[in-house]
Structures are given as C-alpha cells and as structure tokens.
Design a protein around this motif. Structure first.
Motif, short mmCIF file in Angstrom:
data_model
loop_
_atom_site.label_atom_id
_atom_site.label_comp_id
_atom_site.label_asym_id
_atom_site.label_seq_id
_atom_site.Cartn_x
_atom_site.Cartn_y
_atom_site.Cartn_z
N SER A 232 87.04 17.68 58.34
CA SER A 232 87.25 16.79 57.19
C SER A 232 86.33 16.85 56.03
CB SER A 232 86.72 15.57 57.68
OG SER A 232 87.98 15.05 58.78
N PHE A 251 79.78 8.15 57.27
CA PHE A 251 80.76 9.39 56.79
C PHE A 251 82.01 8.48 56.47
CE2 PHE A 251 83.80 12.55 57.66
CZ PHE A 251 83.29 13.23 56.49
N THR A 252 82.53 9.02 55.39
CA THR A 252 83.92 8.26 55.15
C THR A 252 84.86 9.43 54.29
OG1 THR A 252 85.43 7.08 53.94
CG2 THR A 252 83.28 7.59 52.90
N THR A 253 85.89 9.72 54.93
CA THR A 253 86.77 10.45 54.23
C THR A 253 87.76 9.99 53.08
OG1 THR A 253 88.64 9.93 55.82
CG2 THR A 253 87.39 12.10 56.13
N LEU A 332 82.12 6.42 67.45
CA LEU A 332 81.47 7.40 68.45
C LEU A 332 80.11 7.94 67.70
CD1 LEU A 332 84.65 9.65 68.03
CD2 LEU A 332 84.05 7.96 70.19
N TYR A 335 80.01 11.53 66.04
CA TYR A 335 80.78 12.04 64.83
C TYR A 335 80.19 11.59 63.67
CZ TYR A 335 84.61 13.26 62.02
OH TYR A 335 85.54 13.95 60.96
N VAL A 340 80.32 3.64 60.25
CA VAL A 340 81.32 3.56 59.43
C VAL A 340 81.35 2.50 58.50
CG1 VAL A 340 82.96 4.79 61.07
CG2 VAL A 340 82.90 2.40 60.75
N MET A 341 82.00 2.79 57.14
CA MET A 341 82.06 1.68 56.22
C MET A 341 83.58 1.17 56.78
SD MET A 341 82.64 3.48 52.70
CE MET A 341 84.27 3.62 51.95
N HIS A 346 92.68 -1.02 54.43
CA HIS A 346 93.49 0.42 54.37
C HIS A 346 92.85 1.38 55.70
CE1 HIS A 346 94.38 -0.64 50.67
NE2 HIS A 346 93.31 -1.30 50.35
N ASP A 347 92.46 0.85 56.79
CA ASP A 347 92.32 1.48 57.94
C ASP A 347 92.77 0.55 59.32
OD1 ASP A 347 90.30 3.82 59.24
OD2 ASP A 347 90.54 1.99 60.56
N ARG A 349 92.48 0.67 62.30
CA ARG A 349 91.39 0.08 63.23
C ARG A 349 90.54 -0.94 63.13
NH1 ARG A 349 88.58 5.71 65.83
NH2 ARG A 349 88.07 5.90 63.43
N ARG A 420 84.71 17.89 63.69
CA ARG A 420 84.98 17.11 64.99
C ARG A 420 84.22 18.18 65.95
NH1 ARG A 420 87.26 12.51 66.04
NH2 ARG A 420 87.76 12.36 63.98
C1 ANZ Z 1 86.34 4.44 55.54
C2 ANZ Z 1 87.61 4.51 55.47
C3 ANZ Z 1 88.76 3.85 54.81
C4 ANZ Z 1 87.91 5.35 56.20
C5 ANZ Z 1 89.83 4.17 55.06
C6 ANZ Z 1 89.41 5.90 56.69
C7 ANZ Z 1 90.34 5.32 56.04
P1 ANZ Z 1 88.44 12.00 60.18
O1 ANZ Z 1 89.54 11.98 59.12
O2 ANZ Z 1 88.89 12.15 61.48
O3 ANZ Z 1 87.43 12.80 59.92
N1 ANZ Z 1 84.71 7.35 60.99
C8 ANZ Z 1 83.75 8.27 60.51
N2 ANZ Z 1 82.58 8.30 61.44
C9 ANZ Z 1 83.18 7.78 62.68
C10 ANZ Z 1 82.50 7.70 63.90
N3 ANZ Z 1 81.43 8.17 64.16
N4 ANZ Z 1 83.37 7.18 64.83
C11 ANZ Z 1 84.69 6.57 64.45
N5 ANZ Z 1 85.12 6.62 63.18
C12 ANZ Z 1 84.28 7.38 62.31
O4 ANZ Z 1 87.93 10.56 60.26
C13 ANZ Z 1 86.95 10.32 59.21
C14 ANZ Z 1 87.13 8.57 59.02
O5 ANZ Z 1 86.84 8.17 60.36
C15 ANZ Z 1 86.00 8.00 58.06
O6 ANZ Z 1 86.66 7.44 56.98
C16 ANZ Z 1 85.67 6.71 58.80
O7 ANZ Z 1 86.58 5.77 58.38
C17 ANZ Z 1 85.87 7.07 60.46
F1 ANZ Z 1 90.93 3.57 54.53
O8 ANZ Z 1 85.81 5.46 56.25
B1 ANZ Z 1 86.69 6.17 57.15
#
Ligand code: ANZ
Ligand code: ZN
Length: 825
Positions: A232, A251-253, A332, A335, A340-341, A346-347, A349, A420
C-alpha cells in the motif's frame, strides 16, 4: 519377439512387477548433470508421511510422472526426485496416542509409503531421496540460520502464542478448538514469549515485483501472493496529542480525506490504549476482552465493531480541532502504526463505528455522477474534494500529493509504502522439529551454535509423558556451555516451523548427497525447477516461503537463480459425491486397494482421464472400470495383431502402395499423434489426449486387413499408440513394446513425430447438378461429411446463379459422386 506372450491375458500384477523390477535393476531413472543435454527438473510436492498414500497423492504424483516421462522422451535430461516432509505435529499426536516415539512412527510410515510409490511406477531418481527429519538434512538450515543471524536477517522478539494454563504449554493453532485446549478443554489464553523471526519483509518488494515474471504460474496464485504481500502506498501522519509533548502516528492510504477525520482509533495493544487502561477500569476491561485469543485478521473482519473512548484527544494538523481517540477492536496492532485516522464519511468500517458511537460524519469527497447518501453508508470511491479549505476542488489523486507535501513541510507526515506481509515467526514450542541452533547465555545473550557443533541433533529416543515437548524436560539436551564465554548456558528448546524444511528441499535434491554444503554447484545446472506440481492449498505460504528462501540462498552465494519454480501446476482436488475426499468425512477410497485390484496403470489412466489436471476430479467406480477395460482392449488388439503377423507374410510399410482405407487409418493415427503431442506437451490436457487415443482405438479395432500393407499400417498404428500412452500407463506399454518386436526399452525411445504427409486428405471430384442438369464440378475431401459436401456445393458461383430466387426443395448427395439440388420457382 516373445511369441509366447501372444494370446496371453492382460495380467497387471505380473506385468507391473516385472517392469518395476527392470527399472529398479537398470537404475534407469538415475540422472546426473549433462551439459550436452537440455535439463528438465520436474518436482511434485513431497508428502507428509502420514501413514499411507491418499488419492490426492496418487493424482499429484501421476501428473508429475506423466510430464517427466514425456519430457524424457523429448530427449531432455530429466530429474524427478522424491522425499519426505517428515517433521510435524501428527507424529506427536500419534506418540501420545500409541506411545511410539515420533521418529520411529515417522520412519515406519516412510518405509510403507515409499513402497506404495514404487508400486505406482513413478520414474524417480531414488538416490536423491531425503527426509527432513534427518540431521544430515536439517543441519543445513541450522547452518543457514546462523549465517542469517550474523547478517541481521533473523532476530528475536516477543510475540503472542496460544497458551493452555492447565497443561502449562503452548498450543499450535490446530490444537485450539473453539478457543479451548484440545486435551483438557480449558480456555486458551494469549501469552507473550520471545521467539525468532525471519525478516521476510526485507524481501517484500522483490517478492512482489518478481511475480510479474512468473508467467508459468496460474494467475490466481500470483494474485493470492500479491494480496498476501499487500503493498500500500500511503502517508504516515503524526497527530499531536493535546496537552502532551508527543505524537500519535497513523498510516493512511487516503490522505485526500484528511479534512474529514472526526476521531482517531488505536488497537487494544497500542501504547495509548495501555495507558488509558491504567487510568480507567472500564477501558482496562475492554482491552482485556480484545487481547484475549483471536485477533487473527479473519476474526477481526467478521466480528462486531466495538470500541471505547480513551479520554485522550488528538489535534487535527490543519484545523487544530481536538478529536477523540478511541480504542477499536478492528484496528490491528501488526499493521501500519496500529492506529488509524477515522473518516466515517469515506470508510465503511469508520462509518459503522461512528454511527454506533454517535461520532460526527463529515463529507469531504464528492462525485457528480453518484448519488451519495451518508445516512445509508460511506462513500468510499475517490472523487473531488469539498469542505477541505485550501484543498477544495482537487481530485483525490492530486490531493494525495498536495496534502502529503503540506504535512511534510510541517514535519507532520511523509509518504510511505506499507506491506501487509509480516515477518515470519519460525519458533515452535513443539518437539518434533529441527532444533533452533541458539544458546542463551546470561552474559552473552543469544549466541549461535558454531559450525563445528552443527548439527544440533534432536534427541529421538524420548517418551511422551504428560504434555509439552520432551526436550524441554531433558537437561542432558539443554544444559550446555556458552560458545563465547564458556560459562554454563541453556540451549534453545524451541524447534523450527516445519515450513522451513519445505522451503528449500527442492534445492537440496540437486546435491542431496553433499555433506560439505547445503547445496553445491550441481544446483546451478538443475535450478530452477521447470515444473512444480502440487495442491492449491500451498498457493500462499509454502510457495512464498520457498521463493523467499531461494533469494536468501542466492544472496548467500549458494545458487544463482532468482526464482525457484518456473512453471507451477496446481492440481485440483479428488472428490467423492461432490465433496472433498477426507478422513473426517469418511468418504475416502484407499489407493492401495485400487492398485491391488486393477493395477497402477489403471489408477494412473483413470486419474489422468477423468479431468484436466487443474480441475477437481470426481471419483467414479465406473470410470476406473472403464480405464481397466481400455487397457485390456489395447492389450488384446496388440495380441491379435501379433497372431496375424505370425500367420501372414509381412513387409515394410510402403506409403505409395496403400489403398484408401489404409491411407485413412494412417491419417487418423497421425492426426491423433499430433493432437496427443500438443495436448500433453503444451496444453497439459491429458484427458483430451487420452480421449483422442480412445477414439483412434475404435478405428483400429474395426480395421481388419491382413494384407501385407494392411499389417504394416497396423503395426505402425499400434507402435505409435503404445509410445504415446507410455508416459501415462508405463507398465503395460513397457511390455507391449517388446511384444511388438522391440528389444529396446521404451523409456529410452524418443517421442514420435507425426507424419505431416499422412494428414493430407485425399480429394475426389464430384459433380453438382441443379434439377438433374450438370452445372459445376468441385474437389472434395474424400472424408468430407454430407453436410460439408452440401455446403461446398451451395458456395459454387455457377450453382448460385441457377438457384437464385428459387426455393430449394431437396438436396441429394451421392457420396464420392454427385450432388443434386432440386429447386422450384
Ligand atoms: C483513512 C482512510 C480514509 C482510510 C478512507 C481508508 C479510507 P490498505 O489499503 O489495506 O493498506 N488502517 C491503517 N492501519 C490500520 C490498522 N493497523 N488496522 C486497521 N486498519 C488500518 O489499508 C489502509 C487503510 O486501512 C488506511 O487508510 C487506514 O484507513 C486503515 F476514506 O485511513 B485509511
Ligand atoms: Zn556467554
């Protein structure tokens, strides 16, 4: 020719014994490196010596054997080895149950199963046989482990295990049943203990990118590995904690959604969660509940989303607003940053969590073409930014860069790639495995066992009393001295994950007899494996670890190839009544009984005929009977032919002197040879290859021509049939080849080439009439069907002129002479 065989019945026991005896005595499948020949390394996944072969083994090994024998007939220098994945838990279970030491149980099983494999007539070079439980094998992985320790590629850290407080022992995942110990039914708990890890994450990028070069692998397996590695691209963001002098990293994607963050969430194992737990009892209770057994990702995905407020606040890096920090059970620890923020708009969960706990939902992404209703669910697609101050109007992709730059300037974030894939924990608290070659000294810490003291031999004469590994109770094993300082020290009593042994066995076969090196120069002749055959259940872990080990061995200068397996065939399952054959379902068919009743050739033919190798195969008694009958039929036709040869004058085949029936049979024979070659060599559809030969056998059986050329055509047909069937049913063809007058061993015969000239069809002239009047002439293949002839007649221009605007009443075809089209206005 052994004329006494003529008119004998097909007796599989005698035939198979004698062929196997011949192969063994002549050591015909023993190979050595030969630079003048193209090599072909064919490998089937080695079995766990569970006691006896099951149908899945028979299928796997038959597929590998057919490919090997075919490649040998192509003139290649073929290596096909076999061995035993001999460490593992079932041996310990058997020891508990029957009071036999795992070593002797395992070795007895190996002896029995080796004999079974020999009965299947598999073309193995048995001189290369290895068993991973032998010290002359595992010493080399102990050796490599100490090298990698020096390089920093293995390290020690504490990690959670399943712990039974009643038996005071660690349990393997398989030994935890519904959260309880398999022996005493006590609730299993998590326990943190020091364990050894391989830094597979250092190779994550190469393991990922090289998947693209593996075009001989099923796409599905490559995708599974890709997802497992899980690369990612994202941004690591540091949020200030209000009133404190420190950050919480997430960490955010999706940094483009930064302005929509309404709270933060951390894993229960996160520092902040632990601190909150000290302050509040309800938080402590929640953390305890989360950290009990079962934080595997699959469990996390399926369970209800739960959380609790830590009381801490985070400061938004752009707005400066204070955001609550929650503990959430779906975050988790392993990971990203374990935090997480949360962007509920937009997410999904985050949305579910926010909805449950009444947290604000702030939309920051929009898309003109979608009807977004945040009361129903999150909008998770990328789009255009809104409600995002200076970032408004940007596309998600542009915002990724702009927001990352912004955070970077303020020292609050940087672009980062995350995988991952986790480092590989190889410590097992089990007995029946290779000892980890480490000595723990109070003064010097973890000290690797020096080369001169390798191997660390696992004591085999043990008794299983109570629970836990017997070597953990054997001072004569673990009490030792430190190799560095010479003081008393304690040997590591954990053993390696058995995936270790199966990660490099393919390389060891190349120089299985070496007692001076893990692998030697010979490996560079044989590697990579040209064809690997095995079950799809190994699509992720085994294949990934083997690829990783290959790279470790490469970087240690032992081998040159980058990837271990050039082509991969994942065979389908063997089913009975639509479900997988398995002991627990009680629907197994024992291969031993099959081999005894019908013979190995029938078992092999059935396996290869019933389905393409990568698809599941439905067991069928009728199918087995059919395979047996077909072999008998081939046998009888050859016998009948040899009888005719004795009673008639024979001569060499003279292609120019053949009549049309003889030419026709010859054409069918060579067509079948061409098809079988393509089906086996390129398409790996052994079932259609066999079907083609079966169809050909129908024509051969009908062909009754004892003329000189008739017999010559028949002789050629039968020789070719026997040759192309020989990789599939090697025993009976070994015999028939001699019956057909050859002294030479069929195994050493080359694969036949079809005669392209034989495929050219004879053409004959036919006349076309319209209403009885001659209108055209055409050339038609003598074998053409009525439909083909009709179609061709209608295409003729002159004929079309005469039937234009008319109704066709009927069409009469007199084969090999004429077509009459009857029309009316
Ligand atoms: C903010 C956000 C906004 C996210 C959004 C997603 C959508 P992949 O793509 O699988 O790498 N994340 C980060 N660390 C995590 C953890 N330790 N346990 C559970 N979830 C975690 O997933 C990256 C996304 O999974 C990250 O981006 C974070 O949520 C979440 F509209 O950040 B995201
Ligand atoms: Zn020491």
């Amino acid at each position: 020719m052994s004329s006494k065989k003529i008119n004998e019945e097909y007796q599989h026991q005698l035939i198979e014994k004698s062929a196997q005896h011949y192969w063994e005595k002549s050591q015909i499948f023993k190979v050595v490196e030969d630079k003048s020949k193209e090599k072909f390394y064919c490998l089937s996944m080695f079995p766990y010596p569970s006691g006896r072969l099951h149908m899945g083994h028979v299928r796997n090994y038959t597929i590998g054997d057919v490919i090997s024998r075919y490649q040998r007939m192509q003139g290649k220098n073929v290596m096909q080895p076999m061995g035993w994945d001999a460490f593992g838990l079932p041996a310990e279970n058997a020891a508990h149950k029957n009071n036999v030491p795992p070593a002797s149980w395992t070795r007895d099983n190996i002896d029995y199963m080796r004999n079974q494999l020999k009965q299947l007539g598999l073309a193995y070079d048995w001189d290369r046989e290895l068993a991973t439980c032998n010290a002359d094998y595992y010493r080399w992985e102990q050796w490599l482990f100490t090298r990698l320790y020096e390089k920093g590629l293995v390290y020690k850290k504490t990690a959670a295990v399943n712990w039974c407080p009643n038996d005071v022992t660690v349990l393997a995942n398989e030994q935890v049943i519904d959260g309880k110990c398999w022996r005493c039914d006590t609730d299993v708990v998590r326990k943190e203990i020091p364990q050894w890890f391989f830094k597979i994450t250092d190779y994550a990028e190469e393991l990922l990118t090289e998947l693209d070069s593996l075009d001989g692998w099923p796409e599905q397996v490559r995708t599974m590995q890709k997802n497992w590695i899980g690369r990612s691209e994202g941004v690591e963001i540091g949020f200030k904690i209000a009133g404190q002098d420190r950050n919480i990293k997430v960490f955010t994607t999706r940094p483009d959604t930064l302005m929509g963050v309404t709270y933060l969430a951390v894993a229960a194992e996160h520092d902040l969660a632990q601190q909150a737990a000290i302050q509040y009892d309800n938080v402590a209770a929640f953390v305890k509940q989360c950290t009990a057994v079962g934080t595997a990702e699959a469990v996390v995905e399926s369970q209800e989303k739960l959380g609790i407020d830590t009381g801490f606040k985070a400061v938004h890096p752009v707005t400066g607003k204070q955001l609550p920090i929650f503990i959430a059970n779906f975050v988790l620890m392993g990971y990203g940053e374990g935090a997480v923020m949360s962007v509920p708009a937009h997410d999904q969960r985050d949305w579910e969590f926010a909805t449950k706990y009444g947290l604000p939902v702030q939309q920051v992404i929009t898309d003109d073409n979608t009807n977004i209703d945040l009361n129903k669910q999150a909008f998770t697609e990328k789009g255009r930014l809104i409600n995002s101050a200076e970032f408004d109007g940007l596309s998600s992709d542009d915002a990724f860069t702009k927001i990352a730059d912004y955070l970077n300037k303020n020292h609050q974030g940087q672009v980062r790639t995350t995988y991952r894939l986790r480092d590989w924990g190889v410590s097992r608290q089990r007995y029946w495995g290779a000892p980890i070659p480490i000595i723990n000294c109070d003064a010097c810490g973890a000290v690797p066992v020096p080369d001169k003291d390798l191997p660390v031999v696992l004591p085999e004469d043990v008794t299983f009393e109570g629970v836990g590994s017997p070597i953990k109770k054997m001072p004569e094993f673990y009490e030792t001295t430190c190799p560095k300082c010479g003081k008393a020290a304690i040997r590591e009593t954990d053993t390696f994950d058995t995936f270790m042994e199966s990660s490099w066995y393919y390389a060891r076969y190349c120089s299985a007899d070496s007692d001076t090196a893990m692998v030697d120069e010979r490996a560079n002749y044989w590697l990579p494996v040209d064809q690997y055959v095995g079950g799809i259940e190994h699509a992720i872990l085994h294949l990934l670890y083997a690829r990783f080990f290959n790279k470790l061995m490469r970087d240690a200068g032992l081998i040159k190839n980058d990837e271990p397996f050039k082509n991969l065939l994942t065979q389908g399952m063997v089913l009975k009544d639509g479900s997988k054959m398995s002991k627990s379902k009680g629907n197994t068919v024992d291969p031993q009984a099959l081999i005894e009743k019908y013979g190995a050739d029938t078992a092999r033919l059935f396996m290869m005929f019933a389905a393409p190798p990568d698809q599941s195969l439905e067991w069928s008694d009728a199918g087995v009977e059919g395979a047996y009958r077909f072999i008998k039929r081939v046998w009888n036709v050859v016998m009948k032919h040899c009888q005719a040869l004795e009673e008639n004058t024979i001569t060499n085949l003279n292609i120019d002197a053949l009549n049309s029936e003889q030419r026709e049979l010859r054409m069918k024979v060579h067509k079948a040879v061409a098809k079988v070659t393509d089906d086996i060599g390129r398409r790996y559809t052994f079932n259609t290859a066999i079907a083609a030969v079966m169809e050909l056998m129908n024509s051969v059986t009908k062909f009754n021509d004892n003329s000189e050329q008739g017999l010559a055509v028949m002789q050629e047909a039968l020789e070719l049939i026997v040759l192309v069937l020989s990789p599939i049913i090697p025993h009976v063809t070994h015999e028939l080849w001699q019956v057909l007058g050859h002294d030479e061993n069929i195994v050493n015969h080359g694969w036949p080439q079809h005669d392209a000239n034989a495929l050219v069809q004879d053409e004959i002239q036919m006349i076309i009439q319209v209403n009885g009047k001659l209108r055209a002439k055409m050339m038609v293949a003598s074998e053409a069907s009525k439909d083909d002839i009709e179609q061709q007649a209608f295409k003729d221009e002159n004929v079309q002129r005469f039937i234009e605007g008319m109704n066709v009443v009927k069409v009469i075809v007199v084969p090999k002479r004429l077509v009459n089209i009857v029309v009316k206005p």
